[in-house]
Write a protein that holds these residues in place. Structure first.
Motif, PDB file in Angstrom:
ATOM      1  N   TYR A 156       0.733  -0.876   0.511  1.00  0.00           N
ATOM      2  CA  TYR A 156      -0.757  -0.212   0.322  1.00  0.00           C
ATOM      3  C   TYR A 156       1.016   1.299  -0.100  1.00  0.00           C
ATOM      4  CZ  TYR A 156      -4.912  -1.862   1.062  1.00  0.00           C
ATOM      5  OH  TYR A 156      -6.406  -2.207   0.509  1.00  0.00           O
ATOM      6  N   LEU A 157       1.523   1.125   0.805  1.00  0.00           N
ATOM      7  CA  LEU A 157       2.584   2.536   1.101  1.00  0.00           C
ATOM      8  C   LEU A 157       3.579   2.888  -0.217  1.00  0.00           C
ATOM      9  CD1 LEU A 157       4.300   1.858   4.470  1.00  0.00           C
ATOM     10  CD2 LEU A 157       2.625   3.840   3.948  1.00  0.00           C
ATOM     11  N   VAL A 158       4.215   1.599  -0.712  1.00  0.00           N
ATOM     12  CA  VAL A 158       4.868   1.972  -2.062  1.00  0.00           C
ATOM     13  C   VAL A 158       3.861   2.162  -3.264  1.00  0.00           C
ATOM     14  CG1 VAL A 158       6.721   0.586  -3.585  1.00  0.00           C
ATOM     15  CG2 VAL A 158       6.502   0.143  -1.561  1.00  0.00           C
ATOM     16  N   ASP A 159       2.782   1.241  -3.433  1.00  0.00           N
ATOM     17  CA  ASP A 159       1.550   2.144  -4.298  1.00  0.00           C
ATOM     18  C   ASP A 159       1.248   3.402  -4.382  1.00  0.00           C
ATOM     19  OD1 ASP A 159       0.627   2.214  -6.746  1.00  0.00           O
ATOM     20  OD2 ASP A 159      -0.686   0.522  -5.931  1.00  0.00           O
ATOM     21  N   GLY A 160       1.376   3.705  -2.896  1.00  0.00           N
ATOM     22  CA  GLY A 160       0.853   4.922  -2.560  1.00  0.00           C
ATOM     23  C   GLY A 160       1.000   6.155  -2.625  1.00  0.00           C
ATOM     24  N   VAL A 161       2.472   6.012  -2.296  1.00  0.00           N
ATOM     25  CA  VAL A 161       3.715   6.935  -2.211  1.00  0.00           C
ATOM     26  C   VAL A 161       4.088   7.319  -3.610  1.00  0.00           C
ATOM     27  CG1 VAL A 161       6.033   7.415  -2.018  1.00  0.00           C
ATOM     28  CG2 VAL A 161       4.472   6.896   0.093  1.00  0.00           C
ATOM     29  N   VAL A 162       4.580   6.713  -4.660  1.00  0.00           N
ATOM     30  CA  VAL A 162       4.943   6.058  -5.870  1.00  0.00           C
ATOM     31  C   VAL A 162       3.868   6.853  -6.689  1.00  0.00           C
ATOM     32  CG1 VAL A 162       5.493   5.354  -8.639  1.00  0.00           C
ATOM     33  CG2 VAL A 162       6.873   4.669  -5.740  1.00  0.00           C
ATOM     34  N   THR A 163       2.679   6.790  -6.918  1.00  0.00           N
ATOM     35  CA  THR A 163       0.898   7.367  -7.257  1.00  0.00           C
ATOM     36  C   THR A 163       1.260   8.943  -7.413  1.00  0.00           C
ATOM     37  OG1 THR A 163       0.120   5.260  -7.263  1.00  0.00           O
ATOM     38  CG2 THR A 163      -1.499   6.936  -7.818  1.00  0.00           C
ATOM     39  N   VAL A 164       1.017   9.166  -5.602  1.00  0.00           N
ATOM     40  CA  VAL A 164       1.106  10.494  -5.078  1.00  0.00           C
ATOM     41  C   VAL A 164       2.237  11.519  -6.310  1.00  0.00           C
ATOM     42  CG1 VAL A 164       1.186  12.175  -4.009  1.00  0.00           C
ATOM     43  CG2 VAL A 164      -0.396   9.952  -3.806  1.00  0.00           C
ATOM     44  N   LEU A 165       3.632  10.986  -5.594  1.00  0.00           N
ATOM     45  CA  LEU A 165       4.174  11.312  -7.113  1.00  0.00           C
ATOM     46  C   LEU A 165       4.522  11.694  -8.502  1.00  0.00           C
ATOM     47  CD1 LEU A 165       7.442   9.652  -4.983  1.00  0.00           C
ATOM     48  CD2 LEU A 165       6.912  12.601  -4.425  1.00  0.00           C
ATOM     49  N   MET A 166       3.492  10.660  -9.019  1.00  0.00           N
ATOM     50  CA  MET A 166       3.114  10.935 -10.614  1.00  0.00           C
ATOM     51  C   MET A 166       2.101  11.392 -10.789  1.00  0.00           C
ATOM     52  SD  MET A 166       2.972   6.695 -11.480  1.00  0.00           S
ATOM     53  CE  MET A 166       2.374   7.066 -12.615  1.00  0.00           C
ATOM     54  N   ARG A 167       1.327  11.766  -9.644  1.00  0.00           N
ATOM     55  CA  ARG A 167      -0.029  12.760  -9.818  1.00  0.00           C
ATOM     56  C   ARG A 167       0.889  14.234 -10.038  1.00  0.00           C
ATOM     57  NH1 ARG A 167      -4.968  11.459  -6.663  1.00  0.00           N
ATOM     58  NH2 ARG A 167      -6.148  12.786  -8.180  1.00  0.00           N
ATOM     59  N   MET A 168       1.273  14.286  -8.903  1.00  0.00           N
ATOM     60  CA  MET A 168       2.096  16.094  -8.611  1.00  0.00           C
ATOM     61  C   MET A 168       2.523  16.382 -10.007  1.00  0.00           C
ATOM     62  SD  MET A 168       2.784  14.965  -4.662  1.00  0.00           S
ATOM     63  CE  MET A 168       3.626  16.705  -4.330  1.00  0.00           C
ATOM     64  N   LYS A 169       3.415  15.272 -10.025  1.00  0.00           N
ATOM     65  CA  LYS A 169       4.173  15.599 -11.295  1.00  0.00           C
ATOM     66  C   LYS A 169       3.956  16.037 -12.583  1.00  0.00           C
ATOM     67  CE  LYS A 169       7.711  13.648 -14.865  1.00  0.00           C
ATOM     68  NZ  LYS A 169       7.043  13.357 -15.696  1.00  0.00           N
ATOM     69  N   ASP A 170       2.679  15.803 -12.939  1.00  0.00           N
ATOM     70  CA  ASP A 170       1.489  15.516 -13.472  1.00  0.00           C
ATOM     71  C   ASP A 170       0.441  17.056 -13.066  1.00  0.00           C
ATOM     72  OD1 ASP A 170       3.136  13.986 -14.736  1.00  0.00           O
ATOM     73  OD2 ASP A 170       1.102  11.952 -14.609  1.00  0.00           O
ATOM     74  N   GLY A 171       0.909  17.442 -12.764  1.00  0.00           N
ATOM     75  CA  GLY A 171       0.172  18.438 -12.070  1.00  0.00           C
ATOM     76  C   GLY A 171      -1.608  18.148 -11.676  1.00  0.00           C
ATOM     77  N   GLU A 172      -2.132  16.981 -11.062  1.00  0.00           N
ATOM     78  CA  GLU A 172      -3.167  16.693 -10.581  1.00  0.00           C
ATOM     79  C   GLU A 172      -3.203  17.203  -9.443  1.00  0.00           C
ATOM     80  OE1 GLU A 172      -3.987  12.337 -11.383  1.00  0.00           O
ATOM     81  OE2 GLU A 172      -3.010  13.163 -13.517  1.00  0.00           O
ATOM     82  N   ASN A 173      -4.471  17.471  -8.948  1.00  0.00           N
ATOM     83  CA  ASN A 173      -4.755  17.834  -7.542  1.00  0.00           C
ATOM     84  C   ASN A 173      -5.155  16.177  -6.563  1.00  0.00           C
ATOM     85  OD1 ASN A 173      -6.624  18.049  -5.001  1.00  0.00           O
ATOM     86  ND2 ASN A 173      -7.822  18.859  -5.779  1.00  0.00           N
ATOM     87  N   ILE A 174      -4.105  15.955  -5.944  1.00  0.00           N
ATOM     88  CA  ILE A 174      -3.833  14.691  -5.317  1.00  0.00           C
ATOM     89  C   ILE A 174      -5.141  14.106  -4.080  1.00  0.00           C
ATOM     90  CG2 ILE A 174      -1.045  15.111  -5.063  1.00  0.00           C
ATOM     91  CD1 ILE A 174      -1.488  15.399  -2.413  1.00  0.00           C
ATOM     92  N   PHE A 175      -5.489  14.970  -4.065  1.00  0.00           N
ATOM     93  CA  PHE A 175      -6.666  15.260  -3.367  1.00  0.00           C
ATOM     94  C   PHE A 175      -8.473  14.565  -3.839  1.00  0.00           C
ATOM     95  CE2 PHE A 175      -4.543  17.782  -0.859  1.00  0.00           C
ATOM     96  CZ  PHE A 175      -4.039  17.152   0.006  1.00  0.00           C
TER      97      PHE A 175
END
Length: 337
Positions: free
Chosen positions: A249-268
Motif C-alpha cells: 500500500y505504501l509503495v504504490d500509494g507514495v509512488v502514485t502521489v508523486l506521479m500525480r504531483m509531477k503531472d499537476g493533478e489534484n492529489i486529493f
C-alpha cells in the motif's frame, strides 16, 4: 507475552467469529431492506466495475468491529480506556464517510475532520514509546496525527477494486494485531482481530463481481484503525517493521502521489492511477491481484511479527526482503500490458 496468552488466543478466535458473522449478517440485512438507489455507487471512468453496487460494507464492518471490541475488552478485563480515542476517531470517520457516500463532500470539508479524528486516536497512544519517544512531545503528537491522517487517505484511495481492502488492509491489520497480542497490548490486539473478523464477513459480499463495496463509511475508519495500530506496534518494534504489513500500500500509494504531483493533478481527488488499477485495466484478473497483494502483505506481516519475537538479524533480513517484495509487486503491476 502475558500469562493469560492461551485465554487471549481463545478470546481472539471468538472475537473473529462473532465479528465476521455479525458483519456478514448486518450487510445482508442492509442489502435487503435499504431502499434501492440509496448508497449505490455511480459508474464513472474511474470505476473498476460495470454494474451497480451498494456502498454499504462500512455500515456492517465498523459498528460491528467496535461493538465486539468493547464487549471482548470488557469481558477479558483489558484496558479499554486506551481505545476510547481510536473508537471516537473511527466513529467520526464513519459519520464523515457516510455523509461523503451520500453527498460527495469535497476535500476541504473532509480533511479537517480527518485530522480531528486522528487527534482523537493519538490520545490513546503511548507517545513515550518507540521512535515517537525519541521526539519532543509536541513534535511526536504532530507526527502521530500526520501518520494516522495519511493512513486514512491511503486506505481510502487504495479501496478501488473488489477484495483489495480485504487482501491489503485486512491482512495488514491482522498481522499488526498479532504483533500487539505477542507484545501484550491486549486492547489493541482485540481491536485488530475484531476489525479483521468484520472484514472477513464483508469479504463474502465483496467477492468478484462484487455487489457490495466498503464505501467511505468503511474505508475512512478502516484507515484510521490501520494508522493507530501501526503506531501502537511501533512502540515495541521498529517503525520500518511496523509499516511493513502495509508495505505494498505504501509503495504504490507514495509512488502514485508523486506521479500525480509531477503531472499537476489534484492529489486529493479520486483517480485510477494506482499500480493495481493499471494491472486490472490491462487484463490482470481481480482474484490474481487480490491474492498477490495478500501474499506480499502476509510476508510483510510475518517480518513484523519476527521483530516481536526475535529482533535479531533474521528479523531484519525478513524486513528488507518484505520491502523488496512490496516494491517488486508495485513494479510488476505497472508493467502489465
Amino acid at each position: 507475552m502475558t500469562a493469560d496468552f492461551p485465554a487471549l488466543i481463545a478470546t481472539s478466535i471468538i472475537v473473529i467469529l462473532a465479528a465476521g458473522g455479525a458483519a456478514f449478517g448486518l450487510i445482508k440485512a442492509f442489502s435487503r431492506f435499504l431502499a434501492p438507489g440509496i448508497l449505490t455507487a455511480q459508474i464513472t471512468a474511474r470505476s473498476a466495475h460495470g454494474h451497480a453496487a451498494r456502498q454499504i460494507g462500512g455500515l456492517g464492518v465498523i459498528p460491528t468491529a467496535l461493538a465486539v471490541t468493547l464487549v471482548a475488552a470488557t469481558l477479558f478485563g483489558a484496558d479499554s480506556a486506551s481505545l476510547v480515542g481510536v473508537a471516537g476517531g473511527m466513529l467520526a470517520q464513519f459519520a464523515l464517510g457516510l455523509a461523503d457516500d451520500l453527498l460527495d463532500l469535497g476535500p476541504m470539508i473532509k480533511l479537517p475532520v480527518q485530522f480531528l479524528a486522528a487527534g482523537l486516536a493519538v490520545s490513546g497512544l503511548d507517545l513515550g514509546a518507540g521512535w515517537l519517544g525519541a521526539l519532543p512531545s509536541p513534535i511526536a503528537w504532530v507526527c502521530a496525527v500526520v501518520v494516522i491522517a495519511g493512513f486514512i487517505n491511503l486506505v481510502n484511495f487504495m479501496d478501488g477494486l473488489d477484495l483489495m481492502s480485504v487482501a491489503g488492509a485486512g491482512t495488514g491489520i491482522l498481522f499488526l494485531g498479532l504483533v500487539l497480542l505477542v507484545s501484550g497490548h491486549v486492547a489493541g490486539a482485540l481491536l485488530a482481530v475484531a476489525v479483521w473478523g468484520a472484514m472477513m464477513g464483508f469479504g463474502r459480499h465483496n467477492t468478484p463481481p462484487a455487489r457490495v463495496f466498503l464505501g467511505d463509511s468503511g474505508s475512512l475508519p478502516l484507515g484510521l484503525a490501520a494508522g493507530y495500530l501501526v503506531l501502537s506496534a511501533a512502540g515495541t518494534i521498529p517503525l520500518a517493521a511496523a509499516l511493513l504489513p502495509f508495505g505494498y500500500y505504501l509503495v504504490d500509494g507514495v509512488v502514485t502521489v508523486l506521479m500525480r504531483m509531477k503531472d499537476g493533478e489534484n492529489i486529493f481527488r479520486a483517480h485510477a492511477r494506482h499500480a493495481y488499477q493499471h494491472a486490472r485495466r490491462n487484463g490482470l484478473g481481480v482474484w490474481r491481484i487480490a491474492i498477490e497483494v495478500a501474499v506480499v502483505s502476509t510476508l510483510g506481516g510475518l517480518a513484523a511479527l519476527a521483530h516481536a519475537t526475535d529482533s535479531g538479524s533474521f528479523a531484519w533480513a525478513a524486513t528488507i526482503a518484505g520491502w523488496i517484495a512490496a516494491a517488486a509487486l508495485a513494479v510488476r503491476f505497472r508493467r502489465v500490458h
